[in-house]
Scaffold this motif. Sequence first.
Motif, PDB file in Angstrom:
ATOM      1  N   MET A   1       0.693  -1.312   0.098  1.00 43.69           N
ATOM      2  CA  MET A   1      -0.129   0.014   0.071  1.00 43.69           C
ATOM      3  C   MET A   1       0.630   1.241   0.010  1.00 43.69           C
ATOM      4  SD  MET A   1      -3.092   0.886   2.459  1.00 43.69           S
ATOM      5  CE  MET A   1      -4.007  -0.525   2.309  1.00 43.69           C
ATOM      6  N   ASN A   2       0.549   2.140  -0.771  1.00 41.42           N
ATOM      7  CA  ASN A   2       1.343   3.348  -0.802  1.00 41.42           C
ATOM      8  C   ASN A   2       1.266   4.212   0.456  1.00 41.42           C
ATOM      9  OD1 ASN A   2       2.500   5.837  -1.517  1.00 41.42           O
ATOM     10  ND2 ASN A   2       1.030   6.484  -3.487  1.00 41.42           N
ATOM     11  N   PRO A   3       2.308   4.530   1.030  1.00 37.49           N
ATOM     12  CA  PRO A   3       2.213   5.197   2.205  1.00 37.49           C
ATOM     13  C   PRO A   3       1.757   6.749   2.287  1.00 37.49           C
ATOM     14  CG  PRO A   3       4.664   5.213   1.434  1.00 37.49           C
ATOM     15  CD  PRO A   3       3.681   4.348   0.564  1.00 37.49           C
ATOM     16  N   TYR A   4       1.712   7.273   1.244  1.00 38.29           N
ATOM     17  CA  TYR A   4       1.144   8.473   0.956  1.00 38.29           C
ATOM     18  C   TYR A   4      -0.670   8.414   1.023  1.00 38.29           C
ATOM     19  CZ  TYR A   4       5.514  10.371  -0.210  1.00 38.29           C
ATOM     20  OH  TYR A   4       6.989  10.740  -0.053  1.00 38.29           O
ATOM     21  N   ASN A   5      -1.202   7.202   0.913  1.00 41.04           N
ATOM     22  CA  ASN A   5      -2.528   6.956   0.608  1.00 41.04           C
ATOM     23  C   ASN A   5      -2.909   6.367   2.112  1.00 41.04           C
ATOM     24  OD1 ASN A   5      -2.752   8.003  -1.926  1.00 41.04           O
ATOM     25  ND2 ASN A   5      -2.731   6.028  -2.817  1.00 41.04           N
ATOM     26  N   VAL A   6      -2.083   5.911   3.054  1.00 42.61           N
ATOM     27  CA  VAL A   6      -2.486   5.337   4.226  1.00 42.61           C
ATOM     28  C   VAL A   6      -3.167   6.479   5.371  1.00 42.61           C
ATOM     29  CG1 VAL A   6      -1.543   3.862   6.304  1.00 42.61           C
ATOM     30  CG2 VAL A   6      -0.820   3.477   3.893  1.00 42.61           C
ATOM     31  N   ILE A   7      -2.447   7.567   5.337  1.00 46.76           N
ATOM     32  CA  ILE A   7      -2.624   8.403   6.325  1.00 46.76           C
ATOM     33  C   ILE A   7      -3.673   9.508   5.707  1.00 46.76           C
ATOM     34  CG2 ILE A   7      -1.629  10.220   8.111  1.00 46.76           C
ATOM     35  CD1 ILE A   7       0.657   8.455   8.283  1.00 46.76           C
ATOM     36  N   LYS A   8      -4.611   9.699   6.518  1.00 47.25           N
ATOM     37  CA  LYS A   8      -5.543  11.012   5.932  1.00 47.25           C
ATOM     38  C   LYS A   8      -5.102  12.292   6.373  1.00 47.25           C
ATOM     39  CE  LYS A   8      -9.615   7.817   4.813  1.00 47.25           C
ATOM     40  NZ  LYS A   8     -10.998   7.898   5.307  1.00 47.25           N
ATOM     41  N   GLY A   9      -4.733  12.466   7.639  1.00 44.83           N
ATOM     42  CA  GLY A   9      -4.450  13.736   8.415  1.00 44.83           C
ATOM     43  C   GLY A   9      -4.319  13.154   9.884  1.00 44.83           C
ATOM     44  N   PRO A  10      -3.930  14.011  10.710  1.00 38.82           N
ATOM     45  CA  PRO A  10      -3.670  14.338  12.159  1.00 38.82           C
ATOM     46  C   PRO A  10      -4.888  14.528  12.997  1.00 38.82           C
ATOM     47  CG  PRO A  10      -2.979  16.353  11.323  1.00 38.82           C
ATOM     48  CD  PRO A  10      -3.313  15.565  10.122  1.00 38.82           C
ATOM     49  N   VAL A  11      -5.061  14.009  14.204  1.00 39.48           N
ATOM     50  CA  VAL A  11      -6.388  14.137  14.958  1.00 39.48           C
ATOM     51  C   VAL A  11      -5.727  15.134  15.926  1.00 39.48           C
ATOM     52  CG1 VAL A  11      -8.027  13.232  16.445  1.00 39.48           C
ATOM     53  CG2 VAL A  11      -7.204  11.854  14.637  1.00 39.48           C
ATOM     54  N   ARG A  31      -6.748   5.126   6.720  1.00 41.86           N
ATOM     55  CA  ARG A  31      -7.697   4.340   5.810  1.00 41.86           C
ATOM     56  C   ARG A  31      -8.346   3.191   6.632  1.00 41.86           C
ATOM     57  NH1 ARG A  31      -5.954   3.609  -0.182  1.00 41.86           N
ATOM     58  NH2 ARG A  31      -7.095   1.661   0.122  1.00 41.86           N
ATOM     59  N   LEU A  32      -9.569   2.678   6.170  1.00 43.74           N
ATOM     60  CA  LEU A  32     -10.160   1.601   7.106  1.00 43.74           C
ATOM     61  C   LEU A  32      -9.501   0.244   6.866  1.00 43.74           C
ATOM     62  CD1 LEU A  32     -13.905   2.359   6.554  1.00 43.74           C
ATOM     63  CD2 LEU A  32     -12.788   2.100   8.610  1.00 43.74           C
ATOM     64  N   ASP A  33      -9.020  -0.008   5.521  1.00 48.39           N
ATOM     65  CA  ASP A  33      -8.242  -1.158   5.262  1.00 48.39           C
ATOM     66  C   ASP A  33      -6.852  -1.122   5.413  1.00 48.39           C
ATOM     67  OD1 ASP A  33      -7.639   0.610   3.250  1.00 48.39           O
ATOM     68  OD2 ASP A  33      -7.901  -0.648   1.739  1.00 48.39           O
ATOM     69  N   ALA A  34      -6.439  -0.183   6.129  1.00 47.70           N
ATOM     70  CA  ALA A  34      -4.706  -0.061   6.431  1.00 47.70           C
ATOM     71  C   ALA A  34      -4.672  -0.934   7.676  1.00 47.70           C
ATOM     72  CB  ALA A  34      -4.412   1.452   6.738  1.00 47.70           C
ATOM     73  N   GLU A  44       7.063   5.829   9.463  1.00 46.37           N
ATOM     74  CA  GLU A  44       8.439   5.647   9.369  1.00 46.37           C
ATOM     75  C   GLU A  44       8.872   6.359   7.995  1.00 46.37           C
ATOM     76  OE1 GLU A  44       9.528   1.751  10.000  1.00 46.37           O
ATOM     77  OE2 GLU A  44       9.432   2.046  12.220  1.00 46.37           O
ATOM     78  N   LYS A  45       8.390   6.160   7.059  1.00 43.56           N
ATOM     79  CA  LYS A  45       8.917   6.451   5.680  1.00 43.56           C
ATOM     80  C   LYS A  45       8.477   8.012   5.402  1.00 43.56           C
ATOM     81  CE  LYS A  45       8.930   5.729   0.552  1.00 43.56           C
ATOM     82  NZ  LYS A  45       8.597   4.875  -0.434  1.00 43.56           N
TER      83      LYS A  45
END
Length: 95
Positions: A1-11, A31-34, A44-45
Amino acid sequence: MNPYNVIKGPVLSEKSNDCRESEQAYTFRVRLDASKYDVKKAVEKLFNVDVRSVNTSIKRGKLKRRGYQISLLPKEKKAIVRLVEGQKLDIFEDQ
């Protein structure tokens, strides 16, 4: 999975800020499927830090009602990422 697509944003909330200051725990919407492994590799990346642990939780969607129409808001997944001692994320320090 692309690391740029995993994280949507900070809380950014009072509870997440308290955890960040006391435990070096940063909270992200993901993401829900992460999986935990995907979140760990993405942090880390993207931020060049070492991750000690990752905890995830899924918040169920709420029912919203407007008149007689009922709708369901989507689910959300949060990840609490703890870093190795002495490291921090600069993205949160500017807030």
